[in-house]
Each structure stands twice: as structure tokens, then as C-alpha cells.
Design a protein around this motif. Structure first.
Motif: not given
Length: 201
Positions: A173, A62, A14
Motif C-alpha cells: 500500500q 482509494a 488498494l
């Protein structure tokens, strides 16, 4: 693979995606690679889909995913397994934040691609003014229409390319965060399935 290790891999994936999205959004402030007055910048650029949605909001999940493997929370009454399960459960909430942020970026990018860029157009080959000459994505299937934009040069391909990157990165994502939702549920219900040689979870 352990749920914690898998989450770390997702977090690592990410981070560069978030950086790319931020850079794309910044570049969109310079149509065709040229500085222009702020009122001549496409409206959707100011929604900061890449900077806020797929950028800043994606940093939080993340970082959480990256730290799950090393989470040493003692949990419930000193029960480390319980602590790890709670950490995996909390990661689901951050994954939800990531999905929301990336989804926002995807929506903004899709609208921007459909509307096309602002650019200088000609009236009767003499009068120049800034406008959004494309409607409902009609220019996407007809490259000849790109000639409506006189300045900045290559503004249509610039706009389309960068927003397309934001769209694709946002979808990736969203997929990665959705995978972590499943991984977090499994980690919460089953615990971290891998044990090291020392017997630690």
C-alpha cells in the motif's frame, strides 16, 4: 496511460488490500482461531493497525484515486484542464494519508512480530499462566521455542502469519500511494496526457 486512468488502477488495487488488512486484524482477536478473554489478546492487536491504518485510512485515497478519471471539475474560471490538474494535486495529499496509514500498520505489525504472541505457558510442567514468552524476535529463527506456547494451539503460527500479511500488505500500500504521488505530480504539471477521440481530456 493517462494519469487519471493510472490513478484509477491504483485505487482498484488498494481496495482489496484494505479489505484483507481489516479481515486479518479481526482474525487476530481470536488467537489460534479461538475466542479468549480480551486481556489475553496481544497488545498490538488493539492498536488496530490493519483496521484503521491499512483499512479505514486507505479507503479515502482509494476512493479519491478511483474518481480522478471522471473528475469533471470546471476548475479555474471554467478551465477544465486547470480543474483536473488541481484534482491530481489534491490526490497527492490523500496519497500522503495512505502512506501514513499503511506506515502505521507496518510499524505495529513489525513490533508485534518481534514481540510474539501472548499465550499460555507452563512452569515446572504444572502451573499455567498467560505470558509473552518471546523476546526480541528470538523465536523467529528457532521453531523449537514455539513449544513454550501451550495454548491456544497454533497461536504462534497464527500470530506470525497474520501480522506478516499485514506487514506485506502495508508495504505494498505504501508503494502504491508513493507511485500516486509521482503520478499526481506529473498529472498536475503536465495535465492528463490522453485525449479521447472527441478531443476531451
Amino acid at each position: 496511460m493517462c494519469s487519471g486512468n493510472f490513478a484509477k488502477c491504483l485505487g482498484i488495487s488498494l481496495m482489496p488490500l484494505a479489505i484483507v488488512c481489516v479481515l486479518c486484524n479481526i482474525l487476530l482477536f481470536f488467537p489460534g482461531g479461538k475466542p479468549v478473554e480480551k486481556e489475553h489478546i496481544t497488545e498490538q492487536v488493539w492498536y488496530f493497525g490493519g483496521i484503521l491504518g491499512s483499512g479505514v485510512l486507505m479507503i479515502f485515497p482509494a476512493l479519491v484515486f478511483l474518481g480522478l478519471k471522471n473528475n469533471d471539475c470546471c476548475g479555474c474560471c471554467g478551465n477544465e484542464s486547470c480543474g483536473r490538474r488541481f484534482a491530481m494535486l489534491s490526490s497527492i495529499l490523500f496519497a500522503g494519508v495512505g502512506v501514513a496509514g499503511a506506515g502505521y500498520s507496518v510499524i505495529v505489525s513489525a513490533v508485534a512480530i518481534n514481540k510474539g504472541p501472548k499465550c499460555v505457558v507452563l512452569i515446572n510442567n504444572t502451573v499455567k499462566f498467560w505470558d509473552s514468552p518471546f523476546l526480541n524476535g528470538d523465536y523467529l529463527s528457532n521453531n523449537d521455542m514455539w513449544a513454550k506456547c501451550v495454548e491456544p494451539s497454533d497461536v504462534v503460527s497464527w500470530h506470525l502469519s497474520l501480522f506478516s500479511v499485514l506487514l506485506v500488505m502495508g508495504l505494498i500500500q505504501m508503494a502504491l500511494c508513493a507511485v500516486q504521488v509521482v503520478n499526481g505530480l506529473l498529472g498536475c504539471l503536465c495535465g492528463d496526457c490522453c485525449r479521447g477521440s472527441d478531443g476531451a481530456v
